[in-house]
Design an enzyme around this catalytic site. Structure first.
Site, short mmCIF file in Angstrom:
data_model
loop_
_atom_site.label_atom_id
_atom_site.label_comp_id
_atom_site.label_asym_id
_atom_site.label_seq_id
_atom_site.Cartn_x
_atom_site.Cartn_y
_atom_site.Cartn_z
N SER A 49 25.91 31.75 42.15
CA SER A 49 26.86 31.69 43.27
C SER A 49 27.80 30.49 43.26
CB SER A 49 26.09 31.74 44.59
OG SER A 49 25.10 30.73 44.60
N TYR A 234 19.27 9.49 34.90
CA TYR A 234 19.33 10.91 34.55
C TYR A 234 18.45 11.24 33.36
CZ TYR A 234 20.73 15.65 34.45
OH TYR A 234 20.66 17.02 34.48
P1 NAD Z 1 24.94 24.33 41.62
O1 NAD Z 1 24.29 23.58 42.71
O2 NAD Z 1 26.41 24.52 41.69
O3 NAD Z 1 24.29 25.80 41.47
C1 NAD Z 1 22.95 26.06 41.63
C2 NAD Z 1 22.71 27.55 41.76
O4 NAD Z 1 21.28 27.75 41.90
C3 NAD Z 1 23.35 28.21 42.99
O5 NAD Z 1 23.79 29.51 42.64
C4 NAD Z 1 22.18 28.32 43.98
O6 NAD Z 1 22.31 29.36 44.93
C5 NAD Z 1 21.05 28.61 43.01
N1 NAD Z 1 19.72 28.32 43.55
C6 NAD Z 1 19.20 27.13 43.93
N2 NAD Z 1 17.91 27.29 44.34
C7 NAD Z 1 17.62 28.61 44.19
C8 NAD Z 1 16.47 29.40 44.42
N3 NAD Z 1 15.34 28.89 44.86
N4 NAD Z 1 16.56 30.72 44.17
C9 NAD Z 1 17.71 31.30 43.73
N5 NAD Z 1 18.82 30.59 43.47
C10 NAD Z 1 18.78 29.26 43.71
O7 NAD Z 1 24.48 23.61 40.27
P2 NAD Z 1 25.15 23.34 38.85
O8 NAD Z 1 25.61 21.93 38.83
O9 NAD Z 1 26.06 24.44 38.46
O10 NAD Z 1 23.84 23.38 37.94
C11 NAD Z 1 23.45 24.50 37.18
C12 NAD Z 1 22.79 24.02 35.90
O11 NAD Z 1 23.74 23.29 35.13
C13 NAD Z 1 21.62 23.06 36.15
O12 NAD Z 1 20.62 23.29 35.20
C14 NAD Z 1 22.26 21.70 35.90
O13 NAD Z 1 21.34 20.70 35.53
C15 NAD Z 1 23.19 22.05 34.76
N6 NAD Z 1 24.26 21.07 34.50
C16 NAD Z 1 25.05 20.62 35.50
C17 NAD Z 1 26.02 19.65 35.23
C18 NAD Z 1 26.92 19.10 36.31
O14 NAD Z 1 27.61 18.10 36.07
N7 NAD Z 1 26.95 19.71 37.48
C19 NAD Z 1 26.20 19.19 33.91
C20 NAD Z 1 25.40 19.71 32.89
C21 NAD Z 1 24.43 20.65 33.21
#
Ligand code: NAD
Length: 396
Positions: A49, A234
């Protein structure tokens, strides 16, 4: 009603439906302008989402013409409370994908639970038959273990010794020093239980046993490494331990899936502004300096640029994906370029409250943050009355 941003710490408690819709449309437009992908056709995105999961879903649908099922944990509106941003994002995505002729269905609930896994399997059987790509993009603060019922909470802490460094309050622009105490063994264990690979493996096992994985299925989860300055909080901290576990799980799943021609990968993505990354101390200041540097060098990317590149150049390029010595895809390569990191480090050493606006892109960070919730988006009339009650077509 008129919807304004309202903050509690680093969380915005309101979201704007028209602004979120516009943000999703911009991502769709970006993908539609790129070369079409010969990619996946039936895709499950867990964590679909917001952030990287949403961008993966948009890339799969509008880049490769895939039918998608998205799983996430969001709240619909109730009375005067707006829905969460991910709710509005999904409503717009489903509408656009359906209009474009793709199947787009969603499940709102706790992805860590057995019930949601089962519900998803039933929906795959009904709507897609099987899936050929599973994206695992959860970022969660808490997990209830589906077998033991134990509640795990993740923490963002260093390991072994306290960590002191600069941080910024991006609402006020104040740069200050912050000291974080090291995590206890229990906190490390909890963080690995929430953000490590156990749940990813449970998903893949459940999908495999239910016979809903197509031959040659690919699965991917996202990780982060980042610069030395953030390593104590981190990569060498509690979340880093969880990422080590996630990466080890990828190797395990890869061996498992290879038996039927499939693959499991971890992609190390670049730092971007998402609801999750804004919760990490120190990181928003680093991102503000990184954005300044990467924009100056013409290298800037957000979630959608990263995900399109991941699909086009690595997962579905027709050639085997490029991986590092640990087997990880590295689309953080531009962030980690030596000249980029040298400049960011030099800015890091200078940055304080007085020169912040001049040497960082805090304004860009702040804008991206507001836009996560549908605010400060061009073409949206924030003075207009809007109905916060928006339906996601497939969720009744
Ligand atoms: P985000 O917060 O934008 O998205 C998280 C998603 O997980 C959302 O769709 C949310 O609804 C869902 N979610 C959370 N808890 C849930 C549950 N219990 N059940 C169902 N859905 C659930 O996060 P993001 O930053 O896009 O992170 C996604 C991945 O990318 C993670 O593994 C993060 O470590 C990785 N990542 C992020 C970055 C960054 O800079 N944001 C960089 C590299 C990697």
């Amino acid at each position: 009603m008129k919807i304004q941003p309202k903050f509690r710490g680093f969380i915005c408690t309101t979201a704007h439906p028209a602004g979120c819709a516009q943000q999703v449309q911009q991502q769709i437009e970006f993908v539609k302008k790129q070369k079409p992908l010969t990619g996946p056709k039936k895709v499950l995105v867990i964590g679909a989402s917001t952030g990287y999961g949403l961008a993966s879903r948009i890339t799969a649908a509008f880049g490769a013409g895939a039918d998608t099922i998205g799983v996430f944990f969001e709240k619909p509106s109730s009375g005067k409370r707006t829905a969460t941003a991910g709710w509005y994002n999904t409503a717009e995505f489903e509408k656009a994908a359906t209009e474009a002729g793709y199947v787009a269905k969603s499940i709102n609930g706790d992805a860590f639970s057995n019930e949601i896994k089962e519900e998803t399997i039933q929906l795959i059987k009904k709507e897609l038959g099987q899936v050929d790509l599973v994206v695992y993009s959860l970022a969660a603060p808490k997990r209830v273990h589906p077998v033991t019922g134990e509640v795990f909470s993740s923490v963002l802490k260093p390991i072994g010794q306290p960590y002191t460094n600069k941080t910024v309050d991006f609402h006020t622009g104040k740069v200050s020093e912050l000291t974080l105490e090291p995590a206890t063994d229990k906190e490390i264990l909890h963080t690995v239980a929430v953000m490590g690979g156990e749940d990813w493996k449970m998903w893949m096992d459940a999908l495999e046993q239910a016979g809903v994985l197509a031959e040659g299925t690919v699965t991917i989860a996202y990780s982060y490494i980042g610069p030395k300055i953030t390593h104590p909080i981190y990569r060498e901290g509690t979340v880093g331990r969880a990422k080590d576990h996630l990466e080890a799980t990828a190797r395990e799943l890869d061996a498992q899936l290879k038996k039927s021609g499939g693959r499991a990968f971890v992609s190390v993505n670049k730092a971007v502004v998402t609801q999750s990354s804004s919760a990490i101390p120190v990181v928003p200041l680093y991102i503000s300096l990184l954005f300044k540097t990467m924009k100056e060098k013409g290298l800037h990317e957000g979630c959608i640029e990263q995900m399109y590149r991941l699909f086009a150049e690595e997962l579905y390029s027709g050639a085997p994906a490029n991986v590092d010595e640990e087997g990880r895809i590295r689309i953080d390569n531009l962030e980690m370029r030596e000249d980029v990191q040298e400049q960011v480090l030099s800015l890091w050493n200078q940055v304080d409250s007085d020169n912040l606006n001049e040497i960082s892109d805090l304004e860009g960070y702040r804008k991206d943050f507001f836009q996560l919730f549908g605010f400060e988006t061009e073409g949206v009339d924030y003075e207009a009355d809007v109905d916060p009650d928006v339906q996601i077509p497939s969720i009744t």
